[in-house]
Design a protein around this motif. Structure first.
Motif, PDB file in Angstrom:
ATOM      1  N   VAL A 164      53.495  28.562  34.643  1.00 16.68           N
ATOM      2  CA  VAL A 164      52.179  29.098  34.981  1.00 16.68           C
ATOM      3  C   VAL A 164      52.067  30.505  34.417  1.00 16.68           C
ATOM      4  N   VAL A 165      51.575  30.628  33.233  1.00 17.85           N
ATOM      5  CA  VAL A 165      51.396  31.915  32.582  1.00 17.85           C
ATOM      6  C   VAL A 165      49.931  32.039  32.186  1.00 17.85           C
ATOM      7  N   PRO A 166      49.202  33.038  32.711  1.00 21.11           N
ATOM      8  CA  PRO A 166      47.796  33.175  32.366  1.00 21.11           C
ATOM      9  C   PRO A 166      47.594  33.280  30.860  1.00 21.11           C
ATOM     10  N   THR A 167      46.596  32.575  30.384  1.00 24.72           N
ATOM     11  CA  THR A 167      46.241  32.678  28.972  1.00 24.72           C
ATOM     12  C   THR A 167      45.739  34.080  28.688  1.00 24.72           C
ATOM     13  N   ARG A 168      46.219  34.668  27.602  1.00 22.85           N
ATOM     14  CA  ARG A 168      45.821  36.029  27.255  1.00 22.85           C
ATOM     15  C   ARG A 168      44.309  36.082  27.076  1.00 22.85           C
ATOM     16  N   SER A 169      43.667  37.065  27.704  1.00 24.95           N
ATOM     17  CA  SER A 169      42.215  37.137  27.694  1.00 24.95           C
ATOM     18  C   SER A 169      41.746  38.581  27.604  1.00 24.95           C
ATOM     19  N   VAL A 170      40.585  38.784  26.981  1.00 20.56           N
ATOM     20  CA  VAL A 170      39.981  40.114  26.901  1.00 20.56           C
ATOM     21  C   VAL A 170      38.852  40.250  27.930  1.00 20.56           C
ATOM     22  N   ARG A 171      38.764  39.304  28.851  1.00 21.64           N
ATOM     23  CA  ARG A 171      37.723  39.351  29.883  1.00 21.64           C
ATOM     24  C   ARG A 171      37.826  40.653  30.674  1.00 21.64           C
ATOM     25  N   THR A 172      36.693  41.299  30.914  1.00 17.63           N
ATOM     26  CA  THR A 172      36.696  42.541  31.681  1.00 17.63           C
ATOM     27  C   THR A 172      36.567  42.241  33.170  1.00 17.63           C
ATOM     28  N   LEU A 173      36.926  43.218  33.969  1.00 17.06           N
ATOM     29  CA  LEU A 173      36.791  43.081  35.405  1.00 17.06           C
ATOM     30  C   LEU A 173      35.325  42.898  35.790  1.00 17.06           C
ATOM     31  N   GLY A 174      34.447  43.645  35.114  1.00 18.51           N
ATOM     32  CA  GLY A 174      33.022  43.546  35.412  1.00 18.51           C
ATOM     33  C   GLY A 174      32.480  42.148  35.179  1.00 18.51           C
ATOM     34  N   ASP A 175      32.863  41.536  34.064  1.00 19.52           N
ATOM     35  CA  ASP A 175      32.401  40.173  33.765  1.00 19.52           C
ATOM     36  C   ASP A 175      32.907  39.188  34.821  1.00 19.52           C
ATOM     37  N   PHE A 176      34.165  39.342  35.186  1.00 20.67           N
ATOM     38  CA  PHE A 176      34.729  38.439  36.192  1.00 20.67           C
ATOM     39  C   PHE A 176      34.024  38.605  37.532  1.00 20.67           C
ATOM     40  N   LEU A 177      33.775  39.857  37.946  1.00 25.78           N
ATOM     41  CA  LEU A 177      33.149  40.097  39.240  1.00 25.78           C
ATOM     42  C   LEU A 177      31.736  39.535  39.300  1.00 25.78           C
ATOM     43  N   ASP A 178      31.007  39.625  38.188  1.00 27.91           N
ATOM     44  CA  ASP A 178      29.656  39.046  38.159  1.00 27.91           C
ATOM     45  C   ASP A 178      29.716  37.545  38.424  1.00 27.91           C
ATOM     46  N   GLU A 179      30.636  36.877  37.742  1.00 24.10           N
ATOM     47  CA  GLU A 179      30.782  35.428  37.898  1.00 24.10           C
ATOM     48  C   GLU A 179      31.283  35.082  39.300  1.00 24.10           C
ATOM     49  N   TRP A 180      32.248  35.848  39.767  1.00 27.48           N
ATOM     50  CA  TRP A 180      32.832  35.603  41.087  1.00 27.48           C
ATOM     51  C   TRP A 180      31.804  35.790  42.193  1.00 27.48           C
ATOM     52  N   LEU A 181      31.013  36.870  42.111  1.00 25.06           N
ATOM     53  CA  LEU A 181      30.027  37.145  43.151  1.00 25.06           C
ATOM     54  C   LEU A 181      28.986  36.037  43.230  1.00 25.06           C
ATOM     55  N   GLU A 182      28.575  35.518  42.094  1.00 28.27           N
ATOM     56  CA  GLU A 182      27.576  34.443  42.092  1.00 28.27           C
ATOM     57  C   GLU A 182      28.141  33.189  42.765  1.00 28.27           C
ATOM     58  N   LEU A 183      29.437  32.941  42.574  1.00 20.41           N
ATOM     59  CA  LEU A 183      30.063  31.779  43.209  1.00 20.41           C
ATOM     60  C   LEU A 183      30.132  31.927  44.726  1.00 20.41           C
ATOM     61  N   GLN A 184      30.099  33.155  45.213  1.00 26.01           N
ATOM     62  CA  GLN A 184      30.183  33.384  46.658  1.00 26.01           C
ATOM     63  C   GLN A 184      28.833  33.235  47.351  1.00 26.01           C
ATOM     64  N   ARG A 185      27.763  33.138  46.585  1.00 22.35           N
ATOM     65  CA  ARG A 185      26.418  33.165  47.176  1.00 22.35           C
ATOM     66  C   ARG A 185      26.238  32.100  48.259  1.00 22.35           C
ATOM     67  N   ASP A 186      26.686  30.891  47.986  1.00 23.38           N
ATOM     68  CA  ASP A 186      26.501  29.792  48.941  1.00 23.38           C
ATOM     69  C   ASP A 186      27.653  29.676  49.939  1.00 23.38           C
ATOM     70  N   ARG A 187      28.656  30.547  49.802  1.00 25.17           N
ATOM     71  CA  ARG A 187      29.814  30.475  50.687  1.00 25.17           C
ATOM     72  C   ARG A 187      29.770  31.520  51.795  1.00 25.17           C
ATOM     73  N   LEU A 188      28.905  32.509  51.630  1.00 21.21           N
ATOM     74  CA  LEU A 188      28.856  33.623  52.574  1.00 21.21           C
ATOM     75  C   LEU A 188      27.493  33.709  53.245  1.00 21.21           C
ATOM     76  N   ARG A 189      27.459  34.350  54.409  1.00 22.21           N
ATOM     77  CA  ARG A 189      26.186  34.672  55.026  1.00 22.21           C
ATOM     78  C   ARG A 189      25.416  35.628  54.119  1.00 22.21           C
ATOM     79  N   PRO A 190      24.083  35.559  54.101  1.00 23.15           N
ATOM     80  CA  PRO A 190      23.303  36.442  53.219  1.00 23.15           C
ATOM     81  C   PRO A 190      23.626  37.919  53.387  1.00 23.15           C
ATOM     82  N   THR A 191      23.813  38.350  54.643  1.00 20.29           N
ATOM     83  CA  THR A 191      24.121  39.763  54.863  1.00 20.29           C
ATOM     84  C   THR A 191      25.487  40.127  54.279  1.00 20.29           C
TER      85      THR A 191
END
Length: 389
Positions: free
Chosen positions: A57-84
């Motif tokens: 299990v070795v992560p594939t080398r990536s140039v993905r930024t933290l900002g790009d990941f957080l944008d994608e991650w936050l959108e995935l949480q939309r239906d998993r969390l309370r709106p507040t």
């Protein structure tokens, strides 16, 4: 077998590891990471990477930024969390992206995160003003959750936020009113159309959103209590209604006869308002506390009204939420069992209650010492005169 080494670099520590030849080109591959505060942290991270390589299990080398990941991650949480909750996560992500958004996701290190937290404490507010340790800790919590998901998904080899230390949790002593001060305030707002809401806050320790989300169907006048089953909160400028956040927040609260009497009078006055405005009254939701047209009371407007009322009387300035703290403090000092106080407040555990109100527990302990000793030794004068021997 992968080979790696740890070394000091630019005031911190880092590691370098040989990943072996590239399957496609045969060229030697290496991975390195810097920014660990101690040698031990770097060694632990190196062991984790080595272990992952052995497991394949070795992560594939990536140039993905933290900002790009957080944008994608936050959108995935939309239906998993309370709106507040999702909204508050969004504020934290905005802060993180402002300071670390361009950093490579796989290059983040604990020391880098601790520098970021220090910057937030110094000048991380919207206007360049310092952020509170609590706000920075909350930001750390969101970042740690996000990077834990990145580790689970194989995007990073290790969660750097798990090894980073957020600011210490500096406990600010709660501001509260005495029973006399509470009585003075409630007397001063007796003519306010939301007088009953202030009384309910003071005599139950309920949260603002729980009081404003209360419906007449939640009240049981015959049984002398109410059910906390709905809350009214804000997301941005909008209102959100829904069930309480946790199962412990959904609870039954017994009411004293004085509070019940105030609520009965409030219902009578509200019925008069409903009749006076006729069809203009909004009867879609049967809220206990409304404006003159039956619309729900905005929580922010309620807090502003409280601040104005406090300014009109000669009392120490406290927040609306401090009515909850005042109730808990008075209840504990009056000898109400902490378990009962915890259940009325809707805390997750009795430990939360005792931790929040640790300033009250010494007086409880002193009272307990006096009560138990009096049962054993009898009256103090009898003991000193030898009659207790």
């Amino acid at each position: 077998m992968a080979r790696g080494s740890v070394r000091k670099h630019d005031g911190g520590w880092g590691y370098r590891i040989d990943l072996g030849p590239d399957p496609a080109t045969g060229k030697r591959r290496q991975a390195s990471r810097q920014g660990f505060a101690t040698k031990r942290e770097a060694e632990t991270a190196l062991r984790d990477v080595t272990s992952s390589m052995r497991d394949g299990v070795v992560p594939t080398r990536s140039v993905r930024t933290l900002g790009d990941f957080l944008d994608e991650w936050l959108e995935l949480q939309r239906d998993r969390l309370r709106p507040t909750t999702w909204h508050s996560y969004g504020h934290a992500v905005t802060r993180i992206k402002a300071g670390l958004g361009r950093s490579k996701l796989q290059a983040l290190a604990p020391l880098q995160l601790e520098h970021f937290y220090a910057e937030l404490l110094a000048s991380g507010g919207r206007t360049g003003k310092p952020l509170s340790p609590k706000t920075v800790r909350n930001t750390h919590t969101v970042l740690r959750k996000a990077l834990a998901d990145a580790e689970r998904l194989g995007l990073v080899g290790r969660n750097p936020a798990a090894a980073a230390n957020p600011p210490s949790d500096v406990r600010v002593e709660q501001s509260t009113w005495s029973s006399d001060e509470l009585r003075t305030f409630l007397d001063s707002v007796r003519a306010d159309r939301l007088h009953a809401a202030f009384v309910l806050l003071a005599t139950t320790g309920m949260r603002r959103g729980e009081v404003l989300g209360l419906r007449w169907s939640d009240l049981d006048f015959d049984g002398g209590g109410l059910a906390v089953s709905n809350t009214l909160t804000t997301v941005g400028t909008g209102l959100v209604t829904g069930p309480p956040k946790t199962s412990r927040s959904r609870r039954q609260i017994f009411l004293d006869e004085g509070t019940l009497s105030v609520l009965r009078e409030h219902r009578r006055q509200q019925n008069e308002e409903r009749l006076s405005v006729g069809p203009a009254w909004n009867g879609s939701v049967d809220y206990v506390f409304t404006d003159e047209l039956g619309e729900p009371v905005h929580p922010d407007a309620f807090s502003r009204s409280f601040r104005r009322r406090v300014a009109e009387v000669d009392l120490p300035v406290i927040r609306l939420h401090d009515l909850r703290h005042s109730y808990a403090t008075l209840a504990l000092k009056a000898g109400v069992h902490p378990k009962v106080v915890s259940e009325r407040l809707g805390h997750a555990t009795i430990g939360v209650t005792l931790d929040l109100y640790s300033h009250v527990t010494p007086s409880i302990a002193r009272d307990a010492a006096d009560v138990v000793a009096s049962r054993i030794l009898g009256d103090g004068d009898d003991w000193h005169h030898g009659r207790g021997v």
